[in-house]
Design an enzyme around this catalytic site. Structure first.
Site, PDB file in Angstrom:
ATOM      1  N   TYR A 221       0.805  -1.229   0.000  1.00 26.73           N
ATOM      2  CA  TYR A 221       0.000   0.000   0.000  1.00 26.73           C
ATOM      3  C   TYR A 221       0.840   1.282   0.000  1.00 26.73           C
ATOM      4  O   TYR A 221       0.509   2.221  -0.747  1.00 26.73           O
ATOM      5  CB  TYR A 221      -0.971  -0.004   1.175  1.00 26.73           C
ATOM      6  CG  TYR A 221      -1.966   1.128   1.104  1.00 26.73           C
ATOM      7  CD1 TYR A 221      -2.994   1.113   0.163  1.00 26.73           C
ATOM      8  CD2 TYR A 221      -1.848   2.243   1.936  1.00 26.73           C
ATOM      9  CE1 TYR A 221      -3.884   2.171   0.068  1.00 26.73           C
ATOM     10  CE2 TYR A 221      -2.737   3.294   1.844  1.00 26.73           C
ATOM     11  CZ  TYR A 221      -3.754   3.249   0.910  1.00 26.73           C
ATOM     12  OH  TYR A 221      -4.631   4.297   0.807  1.00 26.73           O
TER      13      TYR A 221
ATOM     14  N   GLU B 280       0.524   6.770  -6.847  1.00 24.95           N
ATOM     15  CA  GLU B 280      -0.586   7.700  -7.063  1.00 24.95           C
ATOM     16  C   GLU B 280      -0.125   9.147  -6.932  1.00 24.95           C
ATOM     17  O   GLU B 280      -0.512  10.013  -7.732  1.00 24.95           O
ATOM     18  CB  GLU B 280      -1.699   7.401  -6.050  1.00 24.95           C
ATOM     19  CG  GLU B 280      -2.397   6.069  -6.290  1.00 24.95           C
ATOM     20  CD  GLU B 280      -3.357   5.687  -5.178  1.00 24.95           C
ATOM     21  OE1 GLU B 280      -4.189   4.793  -5.395  1.00 24.95           O
ATOM     22  OE2 GLU B 280      -3.263   6.277  -4.083  1.00 24.95           O
TER      23      GLU B 280
END
Length: 222
Positions: free
Chosen positions: A144, A151
């Site tokens: 993650y 991102e």
């Protein structure tokens, strides 16, 4: 109820099929065309990815009506960040769609989702395969942070294009002189993205402890 459980199984099956198709397509394309396949990842599988991410919004409704026992706020954060990066950042800027970071994002999203929806489907039928359970609640923790970095990098890459083209930047003259410069909004969202990451990682650790505790493992085996 049986009806709700059947519905959730069908939903997980649809998502599994979509993400499996994307993941398999990416692997085959890379093996066939090498690095040349990375630049047109969005053009070849972007439509299916957008459909899968739009469908994931239903997961918020599942929690709200009580048929999914997941925590609401972490799920909203995870779904929202994907929607913003995919639809607002990547989909709106054609120049960003050919960047390698898009391929990295799609790969990381699909690795986690193929595992998650496989686990969800089996759990709907009462099947708990221990290696899959461990993978589902363990792999997401180290992956993650890299996903959030990818991102954030996609957002940073898009900033010059939002500045040049003025996409989503608006200026209102009536009744008040008011303007929104969208690159500033994205820079603020970068901060929100990293703050949310710490909260979501804490939730991932909590879920892992709840599902992989000694008592829960013995119960699922029995």
């Amino acid at each position: 109820s049986f009806t709700m459980n059947s519905y959730l199984f069908a939903y997980d099956l649809m998502q599994f099929c979509g993400h499996s198709w994307i993941f398999t397509n990416m692997i085959i394309r890379f093996m066939s065309f090498g690095k040349d396949s990375l630049a047109d990842t969005f053009y070849s599988i972007g439509l299916v990815m957008r459909l899968c991410q739009l469908l994931s919004v239903l997961e918020i409704l599942h929690i709200l009506i009580g048929i999914d026992k997941s925590r609401l706020f972490p799920r909203i954060l995870q779904i929202t960040e994907r929607i913003i990066v995919l639809f607002v950042v990547i989909n709106s800027q054609e120049e960003v769609q050919g960047k390698y970071v898009v391929c990295v994002l799609f790969f990381l999203w699909n690795v986690l989702d193929v595992i998650r929806y496989t686990y969800n489907m089996l759990s709907r039928t009462g099947i708990y395969y221990l290696p899959l359970t461990w993978l589902n609640f363990s792999l997401c923790i180290p992956v993650y942070p890299f996903l959030v970095l990818a991102e954030a990098f996609a957002i940073c890459v898009s900033l010059p294009y939002f500045e040049s083209f003025g996409t989503y930047s608006i200026k209102l003259l009536f009744p008040f002189a008011f303007s929104i410069y969208f690159p500033y909004v994205l820079k603020v969202y970068l901060l929100v993205l990293f703050i949310g990451m710490s909260f979501i990682i804490q939730n991932l650790f909590s879920e892992r402890k709840a599902h992989l505790g000694t008592g829960n493992i013995k119960k699922k085996r029995s």
